[in-house]
Design an enzyme around this catalytic site. Structure first.
Site, PDB file in Angstrom:
ATOM      1  N   ARG A  79      -4.647  10.580   4.343  1.00 39.32           N
ATOM      2  CA  ARG A  79      -3.525  11.498   4.457  1.00 39.32           C
ATOM      3  C   ARG A  79      -2.581  11.453   3.250  1.00 39.32           C
ATOM      4  NH1 ARG A  79      -0.225  14.337   7.708  1.00 39.32           N
ATOM      5  NH2 ARG A  79       1.984  14.024   7.336  1.00 39.32           N
ATOM      6  N   ASP A 111       3.934   1.080  12.259  1.00 43.02           N
ATOM      7  CA  ASP A 111       2.725   0.416  11.752  1.00 43.02           C
ATOM      8  C   ASP A 111       2.558  -0.997  12.321  1.00 43.02           C
ATOM      9  OD1 ASP A 111       2.046   2.615  10.305  1.00 43.02           O
ATOM     10  OD2 ASP A 111       2.710   1.854   8.376  1.00 43.02           O
ATOM     11  N   ARG A 155      -8.947  -0.119   4.213  1.00 42.81           N
ATOM     12  CA  ARG A 155      -8.113   0.918   3.589  1.00 42.81           C
ATOM     13  C   ARG A 155      -6.774   0.346   3.167  1.00 42.81           C
ATOM     14  NH1 ARG A 155      -9.014   6.384   6.567  1.00 42.81           N
ATOM     15  NH2 ARG A 155      -7.524   6.967   5.011  1.00 42.81           N
ATOM     16  N   ARG A 206      -0.138  14.750  12.842  1.00 40.32           N
ATOM     17  CA  ARG A 206       0.218  14.547  11.455  1.00 40.32           C
ATOM     18  C   ARG A 206       0.221  15.839  10.626  1.00 40.32           C
ATOM     19  NH1 ARG A 206      -2.165   8.921   9.350  1.00 40.32           N
ATOM     20  NH2 ARG A 206      -0.036   8.614   8.716  1.00 40.32           N
ATOM     21  N   PRO A 207       1.063  16.800  11.004  1.00 36.66           N
ATOM     22  CA  PRO A 207       1.141  18.033  10.216  1.00 36.66           C
ATOM     23  C   PRO A 207       1.831  17.790   8.874  1.00 36.66           C
ATOM     24  CG  PRO A 207       2.784  18.038  11.962  1.00 36.66           C
ATOM     25  CD  PRO A 207       2.010  16.770  12.111  1.00 36.66           C
ATOM     26  N   ILE A 208       1.819  18.813   8.002  1.00 33.13           N
ATOM     27  CA  ILE A 208       2.505  18.652   6.707  1.00 33.13           C
ATOM     28  C   ILE A 208       3.550  19.752   6.512  1.00 33.13           C
ATOM     29  CG2 ILE A 208       0.676  17.377   5.526  1.00 33.13           C
ATOM     30  CD1 ILE A 208      -0.104  20.071   4.185  1.00 33.13           C
ATOM     31  N   ASP A 209       4.010  20.319   7.632  1.00 31.25           N
ATOM     32  CA  ASP A 209       4.993  21.409   7.545  1.00 31.25           C
ATOM     33  C   ASP A 209       6.257  20.994   6.787  1.00 31.25           C
ATOM     34  OD1 ASP A 209       5.104  19.759   9.914  1.00 31.25           O
ATOM     35  OD2 ASP A 209       6.819  20.948  10.559  1.00 31.25           O
ATOM     36  N   LEU A 210       6.710  19.744   6.971  1.00 31.13           N
ATOM     37  CA  LEU A 210       7.949  19.313   6.318  1.00 31.13           C
ATOM     38  C   LEU A 210       7.758  19.219   4.795  1.00 31.13           C
ATOM     39  CD1 LEU A 210       8.982  16.553   8.886  1.00 31.13           C
ATOM     40  CD2 LEU A 210       9.920  18.855   8.702  1.00 31.13           C
ATOM     41  N   CYS A 240      -6.121   8.205   8.984  1.00 28.92           N
ATOM     42  CA  CYS A 240      -6.327   7.641  10.309  1.00 28.92           C
ATOM     43  C   CYS A 240      -5.930   8.653  11.370  1.00 28.92           C
ATOM     44  CB  CYS A 240      -5.473   6.388  10.477  1.00 28.92           C
ATOM     45  SG  CYS A 240      -6.092   4.970   9.595  1.00 28.92           S
ATOM     46  N   LYS A 273       0.841  -1.205   0.000  1.00 28.22           N
ATOM     47  CA  LYS A 273       0.000   0.000   0.000  1.00 28.22           C
ATOM     48  C   LYS A 273       0.871   1.248   0.000  1.00 28.22           C
ATOM     49  CE  LYS A 273      -1.842   1.793   4.027  1.00 28.22           C
ATOM     50  NZ  LYS A 273      -1.581   3.246   4.114  1.00 28.22           N
ATOM     51  N   ASN A 274       1.812   1.292   0.926  1.00 29.45           N
ATOM     52  CA  ASN A 274       2.586   2.529   1.093  1.00 29.45           C
ATOM     53  C   ASN A 274       3.560   2.794  -0.048  1.00 29.45           C
ATOM     54  OD1 ASN A 274       1.191   2.987   3.383  1.00 29.45           O
ATOM     55  ND2 ASN A 274       2.867   2.618   4.812  1.00 29.45           N
ATOM     56  N   ILE A 325       6.896   7.476  17.158  1.00 30.68           N
ATOM     57  CA  ILE A 325       6.622   8.189  15.898  1.00 30.68           C
ATOM     58  C   ILE A 325       5.319   8.987  15.957  1.00 30.68           C
ATOM     59  CG2 ILE A 325       6.431   7.958  13.369  1.00 30.68           C
ATOM     60  CD1 ILE A 325       9.142   6.975  14.430  1.00 30.68           C
TER      61      ILE A 325
HETATM   62  C1  UD1 Z   1       4.019   6.982   6.371  1.00 29.26           C
HETATM   63  C2  UD1 Z   1       3.189   5.751   6.174  1.00 29.26           C
HETATM   64  C3  UD1 Z   1       2.584   5.300   7.510  1.00 29.26           C
HETATM   65  C4  UD1 Z   1       3.695   5.132   8.555  1.00 29.26           C
HETATM   66  C5  UD1 Z   1       4.564   6.387   8.623  1.00 29.26           C
HETATM   67  C6  UD1 Z   1       5.771   6.227   9.531  1.00 29.26           C
HETATM   68  C7  UD1 Z   1       2.354   6.001   3.940  1.00 29.26           C
HETATM   69  C8  UD1 Z   1       1.175   6.206   3.064  1.00 29.26           C
HETATM   70  N1  UD1 Z   1       2.124   6.029   5.264  1.00 29.26           N
HETATM   71  O1  UD1 Z   1       3.148   8.005   6.833  1.00 29.26           O
HETATM   72  O2  UD1 Z   1       1.928   4.066   7.298  1.00 29.26           O
HETATM   73  O3  UD1 Z   1       3.092   4.930   9.805  1.00 29.26           O
HETATM   74  O4  UD1 Z   1       5.052   6.719   7.319  1.00 29.26           O
HETATM   75  O5  UD1 Z   1       6.526   5.155   9.133  1.00 29.26           O
HETATM   76  O6  UD1 Z   1       3.447   5.750   3.476  1.00 29.26           O
HETATM   77  N2  UD1 Z   1       5.574  14.900  10.605  1.00 29.26           N
HETATM   78  C9  UD1 Z   1       5.662  16.249  10.863  1.00 29.26           C
HETATM   79  N3  UD1 Z   1       5.554  17.115   9.813  1.00 29.26           N
HETATM   80  C10 UD1 Z   1       5.386  16.692   8.516  1.00 29.26           C
HETATM   81  C11 UD1 Z   1       5.316  15.302   8.277  1.00 29.26           C
HETATM   82  C12 UD1 Z   1       5.414  14.416   9.337  1.00 29.26           C
HETATM   83  O7  UD1 Z   1       5.807  16.660  12.006  1.00 29.26           O
HETATM   84  O8  UD1 Z   1       5.322  17.537   7.620  1.00 29.26           O
HETATM   85  C13 UD1 Z   1       5.657  13.937  11.740  1.00 29.26           C
HETATM   86  C14 UD1 Z   1       4.351  13.156  11.900  1.00 29.26           C
HETATM   87  O9  UD1 Z   1       3.421  13.881  12.659  1.00 29.26           O
HETATM   88  C15 UD1 Z   1       4.841  11.911  12.590  1.00 29.26           C
HETATM   89  C16 UD1 Z   1       6.227  11.697  12.004  1.00 29.26           C
HETATM   90  O10 UD1 Z   1       6.612  12.933  11.428  1.00 29.26           O
HETATM   91  O11 UD1 Z   1       4.960  12.138  13.968  1.00 29.26           O
HETATM   92  C17 UD1 Z   1       6.284  10.598  10.955  1.00 29.26           C
HETATM   93  O12 UD1 Z   1       5.429  10.919   9.903  1.00 29.26           O
HETATM   94  P1  UD1 Z   1       5.756  10.517   8.392  1.00 29.26           P
HETATM   95  O13 UD1 Z   1       7.028   9.762   8.318  1.00 29.26           O
HETATM   96  O14 UD1 Z   1       5.601  11.735   7.555  1.00 29.26           O
HETATM   97  O15 UD1 Z   1       4.555   9.532   8.094  1.00 29.26           O
HETATM   98  P2  UD1 Z   1       3.607   9.507   6.836  1.00 29.26           P
HETATM   99  O16 UD1 Z   1       4.406   9.780   5.605  1.00 29.26           O
HETATM  100  O17 UD1 Z   1       2.397  10.297   7.102  1.00 29.26           O
END
Ligand code: UD1
Length: 418
Positions: free
Chosen positions: A92, A304, A396, A121-125, A116, A22-23, A326
């Site tokens: 997401r 996960d 999902r 789960r912000p998207i700042d990065l 979920c 999936k990922n 995480i």
């Molecule tokens: C992906 C996986 C998810 C897995 C996760 C961690 C997919 C579709 N999903 O999710 O199954 O659980 O990796 O291995 O591939 N964060 C920030 N700012 C950002 C982005 C992330 O602070 O802009 C934080 C998140 O809140 C979290 C951590 O970074 O605490 C890890 O998130 P991230 O690695 O981005 O996970 P996803 O890509 O959402």
């Protein structure tokens, strides 16, 4: 509402084949936007999240044809750069489309992603990476508008190795002018899979799978056919289904090196594992031993698998300690396991599981994808008939989990109610 009715107390004994990941599929589907041509994908799992992503591509003007796990996407006539809000909220990972749309059209409009509820789960990065590549970002009421004249390669240094942000940075950088160096990049195998398909299209990506990834921009990309890697979290889930029921499993289409920490932990619980090139054979003891787990970015123990292991350890001998590093809200399933007789206490990042001899059947509610899966495993081992409600969450991310488990001796019936 969709539910699973599980007749518990039956040992898992048989073989199963992992579906495509999936990922890995989600960013790979996004990559098909970049070439403006045909992309043929094999072993894409038929699950809600891939279907929603393909639906968005269709709405944006792509031609999508599906034949089992074989998907053909033609993005030539894609004519919109606006991701529909209602679908963006479904999950997401739709945010991954933003980098690819930017790469192709130099503009994209989207809203904050859903998915979920396992933390903030912000998207700042993701947005920081876009800015580094020369993108201007305007945030309005409920939407984010990104635009640039052209994308220009740059150094992107992440504060945290976010999987999604690393993928988005790669997708936005492949057609940029010049070279981008992504430091503190996530090292997950799904990122290697994304880089592999993009390189097959003609991109120049070096270092995927390490924490420094270099992307040298190219002018255009070609048509490609690509086989998606096996799902390592599904692999872990299926192995745990045999572990918790004192059973055995022959798992096929698995890449053992992707799940090294899972294999190690299962060995620590007392399971015997024989690891082949693409197969794993597991034989579980009558009762597992407790183990401690700390989730970490790859190559650490995957977040996960945290809930799946927690469920598996509820009946282990002794006490297990789990630290979730995480996501901050990933223990929602715990109350449901407690309803089944598990002894678990949670404090902040830590969960302590005191193994009980046996779980008892109950009606429980799934609240997220992996939390839902652990309730299914608990139901397999519990005495009596367990009902897991809201398995929409599970659908999902798992392709035919009920069928795969039933083929190995489980008795799971899917029921739908309005
Ligand atoms: C992906 C996986 C998810 C897995 C996760 C961690 C997919 C579709 N999903 O999710 O199954 O659980 O990796 O291995 O591939 N964060 C920030 N700012 C950002 C982005 C992330 O602070 O802009 C934080 C998140 O809140 C979290 C951590 O970074 O605490 C890890 O998130 P991230 O690695 O981005 O996970 P996803 O890509 O959402």
């Amino acid at each position: 509402m969709t539910s699973y009715i599980i007749e518990g107390g039956r040992r898992i004994d048989g073989s199963a084949t992992c579906s495509g990941s999936k990922n890995a599929s989600l960013p790979i589907i996004a990559a098909s936007i970049l070439n403006g041509k045909t992309t043929k994908l094999y072993h894409v799992p038929n699950i809600h999240d891939t279907n929603v992503t393909l639906e968005i591509l269709k709405i944006l003007g792509c031609k999508v044809t599906k034949n089992g796990g074989k998907i053909e996407i033609n993005s030539k006539n894609m004519n919109s750069h606006e991701i529909p809000e209602h679908l963006m909220r479904e999950m997401r990972s739709t945010v991954i489309l933003a980098g690819a749309i930017l790469g192709r059209f130099k503009e994209v409009t989207f809203s904050y992603p859903g998915g979920c509820d396992i933390g903030a789960r912000p998207i700042d990065l993701h947005l920081t990476a876009f800015k580094k590549l020369g993108v201007t970002i305007e945030e309005g009421a409920g939407y984010i508008y990104c635009k640039c004249e052209k994308l220009i390669g740059n150094n992107i240094d992440f504060d945290f190795p976010s999987v999604g942000a690393t993928e988005n940075a790669i997708l936005a950088a492949v057609l940029a002018e010049g070279t981008s160096v992504i430091s503190n990049a996530a090292m997950e195998p799904e990122i290697i899979d994304l880089a592999n398909i993009l390189n097959k299209m003609g991109a120049k990506i070096v270092g995927a799978g390490t924490n420094v990834i270099t992307v040298t921009g190219v002018k255009n990309l070609k048509e490609v056919g690509y086989d998606v890697m096996p799902d390592r979290i599904e692999a872990g889930t299926l192995l745990c289904s045999a572990a918790i029921t004192g059973g055995r499993i022959e798992l096929n289409n698995v890449i053992p090196e992707h799940i090294t920490p899972i294999i190690r932990k299962l060995e620590e619980t007392g399971c015997k594992l024989e690891v082949g090139e693409n197969t794993i054979h597991l034989v579980a003891p009558k009762r597992l031993k407790a183990v401690d787990i700390k989730t970490m970015p790859y190559p650490g123990f995957p977040t996960d698998m945290q809930s799946i292991f927690a469920g598996t350890l509820t009946t282990a001998k002794g006490s297990s300690v789990i630290i979730e590093n995480i996501f901050e809200n990933r223990y929602k399933y715990v109350n449901e396991l407690i309803r089944m007789g598990a002894k678990i206490t949670v404090e902040g990042k830590m969960a302590v599981i005191k193994g009980v001899k046996r779980l008892c059947a109950a009606t429980v509610e799934a609240a997220d994808l992996r939390g839902g899966a652990t309730l299914v495993l608990a139901g397999l081992s519990a005495k009596g008939t367990t009902r897991v409600n809201h398995i929409e969450y599970l659908l999902r991310g798992y392709e035919n989990l009920d069928k795969k488990l039933n083929n190995m001796g489980a008795k799971i019936t899917k029921v739908e109610e309005n």
